[in-house]
Design a protein around this motif. Sequence first.
Motif, PDB file in Angstrom:
ATOM      1  N   ARG A   1      74.088 -12.964 -11.550  1.00  0.00           N
ATOM      2  CA  ARG A   1      73.982 -14.063 -10.593  1.00  0.00           C
ATOM      3  C   ARG A   1      75.161 -14.073  -9.630  1.00  0.00           C
ATOM      4  O   ARG A   1      74.993 -14.291  -8.424  1.00  0.00           O
ATOM      5  CB  ARG A   1      73.892 -15.397 -11.337  1.00  0.00           C
ATOM      6  CG  ARG A   1      72.593 -15.611 -12.090  1.00  0.00           C
ATOM      7  CD  ARG A   1      72.667 -16.835 -12.987  1.00  0.00           C
ATOM      8  NE  ARG A   1      71.418 -17.044 -13.714  1.00  0.00           N
ATOM      9  CZ  ARG A   1      71.285 -17.890 -14.729  1.00  0.00           C
ATOM     10  NH1 ARG A   1      72.334 -18.598 -15.143  1.00  0.00           N
ATOM     11  NH2 ARG A   1      70.111 -18.019 -15.335  1.00  0.00           N
TER      12      ARG A   1
ATOM     13  N   THR B   1      79.980 -22.416  -4.895  1.00  0.00           N
ATOM     14  CA  THR B   1      79.161 -22.030  -3.747  1.00  0.00           C
ATOM     15  C   THR B   1      78.328 -23.198  -3.228  1.00  0.00           C
ATOM     16  O   THR B   1      77.818 -23.147  -2.107  1.00  0.00           O
ATOM     17  CB  THR B   1      78.228 -20.859  -4.094  1.00  0.00           C
ATOM     18  OG1 THR B   1      77.351 -21.240  -5.164  1.00  0.00           O
ATOM     19  CG2 THR B   1      79.025 -19.631  -4.495  1.00  0.00           C
TER      20      THR B   1
ATOM     21  N   ASN C   1      75.152 -13.157  -5.364  1.00  0.00           N
ATOM     22  CA  ASN C   1      75.337 -14.316  -4.491  1.00  0.00           C
ATOM     23  C   ASN C   1      76.073 -13.890  -3.221  1.00  0.00           C
ATOM     24  O   ASN C   1      77.205 -13.396  -3.282  1.00  0.00           O
ATOM     25  CB  ASN C   1      76.132 -15.399  -5.215  1.00  0.00           C
ATOM     26  CG  ASN C   1      76.055 -16.734  -4.508  1.00  0.00           C
ATOM     27  OD1 ASN C   1      76.340 -16.847  -3.319  1.00  0.00           O
ATOM     28  ND2 ASN C   1      75.673 -17.763  -5.239  1.00  0.00           N
TER      29      ASN C   1
ATOM     30  N   LEU D   1      80.229 -19.786  -9.254  1.00  0.00           N
ATOM     31  CA  LEU D   1      78.853 -20.105  -8.862  1.00  0.00           C
ATOM     32  C   LEU D   1      78.727 -21.567  -8.458  1.00  0.00           C
ATOM     33  O   LEU D   1      78.054 -21.893  -7.467  1.00  0.00           O
ATOM     34  CB  LEU D   1      77.900 -19.779 -10.016  1.00  0.00           C
ATOM     35  CG  LEU D   1      77.685 -18.291 -10.306  1.00  0.00           C
ATOM     36  CD1 LEU D   1      76.969 -18.101 -11.632  1.00  0.00           C
ATOM     37  CD2 LEU D   1      76.903 -17.641  -9.162  1.00  0.00           C
TER      38      LEU D   1
END
Length: 319
Positions: free
Chosen positions: A196, A172, A200, A169
Amino acid sequence: MTETFFTDLLIIGAGPAGYTAAIYGARANLKPTLLTGLQPGGQLTITNDVENYPGFAEAIQGPWLMEQMASQAKNVGANIVMDSIAECSLLNPSKDDGYFTFHTDLGNIYKARTAIIATGAQARWLGLEAEERLQGYGVSACATCDGFFYRGKKVAVIGGGNTAVEEALYLTNHASHVTLIHRRDSLRAEKIQQDRLLANPKISVIWDTVVEDILSGGNPAAVTSLALKNVKTNETSTLEIDGVFIAIGHTPNTSFFKNQIQLDDEGYIITTPGTPNTSIPGIFAAGDVQDKHYRQAITAAGSGCMAALEAERYIASMK
């Protein structure tokens, strides 16, 4: 021949936490002795470009930064010794005139009024030859340390726990696309983190797959792709990437302190929240050996400062 040395403050470990503790301890006139351990400089000795340590406008080399910390500690009066702990006795210092006792690999004995454990933690690796050869050239174990170097590039993250999902995460924010590779068909991370990640659009997941090799090209050699194998079908494939982040956990260097100091289930030293205080008065912990969340050079250095200040107060209270 065995020698016995006495010191008010013994620091175990020579990373950012240990060197910072030595600097503050020396300035407090504690005349600290620092035992470097087997890897002076800690994980920064295998880090090439460091861009996130305050005070340097341009990227610096990790080994150089640690050399500067060591020189600064020496210049203010710290005694730095190339030696490692073999065993220690932390439980009953009152039986030995108030000293904690440490035996070293060189056969010496150190008796300390107080001690700071800053032995750090080691990233777990896949065991591939290319991992060591390409560290700093496309192979990393810290997204917050190195993610900035992959702006607009394709990267992969290996793992399936909280660490791997958090790294993916975070990446990103920099990479154009992140591929998470996991050897099982489900993640071990917390459900909210899984949601999450799967939502994404910049992240894709390759399930039931292991990395068989990390491939490189160019001069100097840099990561170009991964050789993959599906563990259920044995099908092989190649994934073109610019960097790979190994996120299968860390192992704290606390084997010498088991059954003597309070550790958590993963082996990290437990400290009172917001302090470097351990379960034993007079023994403090700093850096990655007690921090499994941030694992940054700057936070390690800050905790080394805190530990030295607490050691100074402890010594003062004894006197």
